[in-house]
Enzyme design. Structure first.
Site: not given
Length: 173
Positions: A31, A87, A89, A100
């Site tokens: 990630e 961020h 995935h 999250d």
């Protein structure tokens, strides 16, 4: 200079979104994680009040793997320009996980980027995890320098100190 800025978020600079997509792809299969920062729209020559995301702050010591990224929160600066997070995935899912959602309260906007990290592989969410619209804006992102001086400025300053016959710095010579 204005004392108060408009909190309206107008969008994200195209150059910044390109950076996010590239950084997410480079981090794959782990990630990617960063914090979103804004600039005043008028500073970017937009004739509107509001803020535009122009920067991604990566915190030193951020650890990531294929299923999570963790930030050392004590390293996160108290930044007036911070508006949320971004961020990736690596599994391609473009929806927030429970983890999250637990962190989304700490900002106005959160972007999730999924593999394969193309222009259609991201979504924006508000601080409650609801999908929202985030426009990509064609603005020129200002070059910012952490230090606002050059090596020539340093050399000139040192030269002036050596020629100085007194003053505070003369005590250390």
């Amino acid at each position: 200079m204005r004392l108060f800025r408009s909190d309206e978020l107008l969008g994200i600079a195209r150059e910044t979104m390109e950076f996010v997509l590239e950084a997410s792809e480079e981090s794959h299969p782990d990630e990617y994680m960063g914090f979103l920062r804004t600039d005043d729209a008028r500073k970017l020559d937009l004739d509107r009040d509001g803020q535009v995301i122009t920067d991604v702050l990566v915190i030193p010591g951020t650890e990531s793997n294929p299923t999570s990224a963790s930030v050392r929160t004590h390293m996160k600066p108290n930044d007036m320009r911070a508006v949320g997070s971004v961020h990736s995935h690596p599994n391609g899912a473009l929806r927030p996980s429970d983890a999250d959602l637990a962190t989304f309260g700490q900002g106005q906007i959160h972007i999730i980027v999924g593999a394969p990290y193309g222009w259609g592989d991201w979504k924006a969410f508000d601080n409650e995890g609801r999908q929202t619209t985030l426009d990509v804006l064609d603005v020129e992102v200002p070059d910012e320098h952490f230090f606002d001086f050059t090596q020539e400025d340093i050399d000139r300053e040192i030269g002036e100190e050596r020629r100085d016959d007194g003053g505070f710095l003369s005590w250390f010579r």
